[in-house]
Write an enzyme that holds these catalytic residues in place. Sequence first.
Site, mmCIF file in Angstrom:
data_model
loop_
_atom_site.group_PDB
_atom_site.id
_atom_site.type_symbol
_atom_site.label_atom_id
_atom_site.label_comp_id
_atom_site.label_asym_id
_atom_site.label_seq_id
_atom_site.Cartn_x
_atom_site.Cartn_y
_atom_site.Cartn_z
ATOM 1 N N SER A 1 1.121 -1.133 0.433
ATOM 2 C CA SER A 1 0.133 0.305 -0.069
ATOM 3 C C SER A 1 0.927 1.102 0.483
ATOM 4 O O SER A 1 1.874 1.398 1.195
ATOM 5 C CB SER A 1 -1.198 0.105 1.283
ATOM 6 O OG SER A 1 -1.317 -0.969 1.147
ATOM 7 N N HIS B 1 -3.341 1.001 -5.096
ATOM 8 C CA HIS B 1 -2.251 -0.087 -5.070
ATOM 9 C C HIS B 1 -2.978 -0.435 -6.734
ATOM 10 O O HIS B 1 -3.997 -0.316 -7.056
ATOM 11 C CB HIS B 1 -3.444 -1.924 -4.904
ATOM 12 C CG HIS B 1 -2.623 -1.689 -3.491
ATOM 13 N ND1 HIS B 1 -1.763 -3.049 -3.119
ATOM 14 C CD2 HIS B 1 -2.871 -1.541 -2.564
ATOM 15 C CE1 HIS B 1 -1.530 -3.180 -1.972
ATOM 16 N NE2 HIS B 1 -2.334 -2.260 -1.393
ATOM 17 N N HIS C 1 -6.033 -8.424 -1.895
ATOM 18 C CA HIS C 1 -6.777 -9.172 -0.460
ATOM 19 C C HIS C 1 -7.718 -9.666 -0.473
ATOM 20 O O HIS C 1 -8.823 -9.599 -1.196
ATOM 21 C CB HIS C 1 -6.739 -7.874 0.537
ATOM 22 C CG HIS C 1 -5.125 -7.396 0.625
ATOM 23 N ND1 HIS C 1 -5.395 -6.290 -0.524
ATOM 24 C CD2 HIS C 1 -4.482 -7.407 1.141
ATOM 25 C CE1 HIS C 1 -4.406 -5.319 -0.803
ATOM 26 N NE2 HIS C 1 -3.379 -5.695 0.733
ATOM 27 N N TYR D 1 -9.854 -9.657 2.367
ATOM 28 C CA TYR D 1 -11.499 -8.687 2.595
ATOM 29 C C TYR D 1 -11.970 -8.470 1.142
ATOM 30 O O TYR D 1 -12.532 -7.416 1.432
ATOM 31 C CB TYR D 1 -10.419 -7.593 3.502
ATOM 32 C CG TYR D 1 -9.098 -6.434 2.534
ATOM 33 C CD1 TYR D 1 -9.950 -5.590 2.301
ATOM 34 C CD2 TYR D 1 -8.256 -6.632 3.516
ATOM 35 C CE1 TYR D 1 -8.363 -4.863 1.406
ATOM 36 C CE2 TYR D 1 -7.285 -5.828 3.149
ATOM 37 C CZ TYR D 1 -7.788 -5.174 2.319
ATOM 38 O OH TYR D 1 -6.773 -3.903 1.520
ATOM 39 N N GLU D 2 -10.706 -7.948 0.008
ATOM 40 C CA GLU D 2 -12.023 -7.160 -1.294
ATOM 41 C C GLU D 2 -13.132 -8.491 -2.026
ATOM 42 O O GLU D 2 -13.350 -8.401 -2.469
ATOM 43 C CB GLU D 2 -11.120 -6.841 -2.252
ATOM 44 C CG GLU D 2 -10.178 -5.923 -1.664
ATOM 45 C CD GLU D 2 -8.491 -5.910 -2.833
ATOM 46 O OE1 GLU D 2 -9.128 -4.882 -3.384
ATOM 47 O OE2 GLU D 2 -7.003 -6.715 -2.831
ATOM 48 N N ALA E 1 2.733 -2.265 3.893
ATOM 49 C CA ALA E 1 2.205 -1.238 5.206
ATOM 50 C C ALA E 1 1.403 -1.853 6.460
ATOM 51 O O ALA E 1 1.419 -3.116 6.246
ATOM 52 C CB ALA E 1 1.492 0.137 4.359
ATOM 53 N N MET F 1 -2.365 -6.535 6.876
ATOM 54 C CA MET F 1 -3.308 -7.530 5.749
ATOM 55 C C MET F 1 -2.724 -7.666 5.167
ATOM 56 O O MET F 1 -3.535 -8.968 4.276
ATOM 57 C CB MET F 1 -4.763 -6.491 6.196
ATOM 58 C CG MET F 1 -5.262 -5.777 6.956
ATOM 59 S SD MET F 1 -6.543 -4.697 5.768
ATOM 60 C CE MET F 1 -6.324 -3.412 7.914
ATOM 61 N N SER F 2 -1.719 -8.743 4.944
ATOM 62 C CA SER F 2 -1.181 -8.883 3.290
ATOM 63 C C SER F 2 0.119 -9.937 3.831
ATOM 64 O O SER F 2 0.107 -10.020 5.640
ATOM 65 C CB SER F 2 -0.747 -8.128 2.770
ATOM 66 O OG SER F 2 0.075 -7.491 3.610
ATOM 67 N N ASN G 1 1.864 3.588 11.190
ATOM 68 C CA ASN G 1 0.901 4.373 11.925
ATOM 69 C C ASN G 1 1.327 3.553 12.188
ATOM 70 O O ASN G 1 1.660 2.231 12.512
ATOM 71 C CB ASN G 1 -0.544 4.672 11.941
ATOM 72 C CG ASN G 1 -0.787 2.616 11.224
ATOM 73 O OD1 ASN G 1 -0.580 2.568 10.037
ATOM 74 N ND2 ASN G 1 -0.941 2.044 11.911
ATOM 75 N N HIS H 1 -6.560 4.954 6.443
ATOM 76 C CA HIS H 1 -5.859 4.408 5.095
ATOM 77 C C HIS H 1 -5.555 4.851 4.258
ATOM 78 O O HIS H 1 -4.601 5.112 3.423
ATOM 79 C CB HIS H 1 -7.154 3.263 3.468
ATOM 80 C CG HIS H 1 -6.249 2.310 2.649
ATOM 81 N ND1 HIS H 1 -5.401 1.857 2.979
ATOM 82 C CD2 HIS H 1 -5.932 3.088 1.535
ATOM 83 C CE1 HIS H 1 -5.346 1.253 1.924
ATOM 84 N NE2 HIS H 1 -5.730 2.034 0.256
HETATM 85 N N1 HPA Z 1 -3.061 -2.762 10.967
HETATM 86 C C1 HPA Z 1 -3.294 -3.008 10.168
HETATM 87 N N2 HPA Z 1 -2.772 -3.233 8.976
HETATM 88 C C2 HPA Z 1 -2.107 -2.156 8.649
HETATM 89 C C3 HPA Z 1 -2.260 -1.308 9.542
HETATM 90 C C4 HPA Z 1 -2.611 -1.563 10.819
HETATM 91 O O1 HPA Z 1 -2.982 -0.755 11.667
HETATM 92 N N3 HPA Z 1 -1.257 -0.102 9.509
HETATM 93 C C5 HPA Z 1 -1.321 -0.535 7.782
HETATM 94 N N4 HPA Z 1 -1.148 -1.634 7.125
#
Ligand code: HPA
Length: 287
Positions: free
Chosen positions: A31, A62, A84, A86-87, A114, A218-219, A242, A254
């Site tokens: 990401s 993406h 992913h 989740y899509e 990310a 998430m990947s 973050n 996001h």
């Molecule tokens: N949690 C899950 N996935 C993420 C995060 C997060 O804080 N930051 C970037 N991808």
Amino acid sequence: MTYYDEVADAAASLDCRLGSLAPAIGIVLGSGLGAVADAVSPTAVIPYAAIPHFPQSTVEGHSGRIVFGMLAGVPVIVMQGRVHSYEGYTPLEVTFPMRVLGALGLRAVVLTNAAGGIAEGYRVGQLVLLADHINMMGWNPLLGPNEPRFGFLPGAGRRFFDMTEAYSKPLRALARQSAEEEGFALEEGVYLATAGPSFETPAEIRAFRILGATLVGMSTVPETLVARHMGIEVLGISCVTNLAAGLSSTPLSHEDVNEIGRQVEGRLAAFLKRLTPKIAASLKASL
Ligand code: HPA
């Protein structure tokens, strides 16, 4: 058509775009990190939509294309964007691109992502090397009948395989060396993958910390699993976009994830330029 045949079909369609390139190294951009592909001198750029059976990325940040080309004199395949679960994609669809990379003859892959930082002391924008992972997605892309034909490399394609060193120790050493040359220290962390798409609750983050996770995302984990199934060496790099939920006063978004990714792209590209020739040399030495 079986899943294996679909992978072979997609690989055949890409193979004729490769020409004489023969890359052994792949790079998957997470990401907000897609512009790292600009560091590559391209020989071909192929949108996922032009590849048979390929899943389409629906997530902002993406872009959904494959770049073939040279990075610091080394032939590479770069995947700009991933899909992913989740899509709405199935585990087999999520890992389809990695299977295609295997069929194209890849021997090492750099997976970037990310991630939220869980460990104390992580700073936003920091790159962290994955030493290990925890799969909390609730699924594994290798569920179902084993397909031994995916063992493109010697000894691979087995039903049960070792994950003690899922993230290659020798490649991690090369990554730390490359970071040092670029003037930054690369810490090692443990990446915990959730299915998403919601970010975590503060209680979940406290639990994940107790479990030993230092990063959450998430990947990556599904790709690592199928890459290891195929005998491909994996290097994982997280960009801490973050601090994880409950660790900072600002709500997660996001947009912020993509924004931080964009700020880090330049450093990541410079780092990968240093690293890629080192990986190529180590692969040559191990032939
Ligand atoms: N949690 C899950 N996935 C993420 C995060 C997060 O804080 N930051 C970037 N991808």
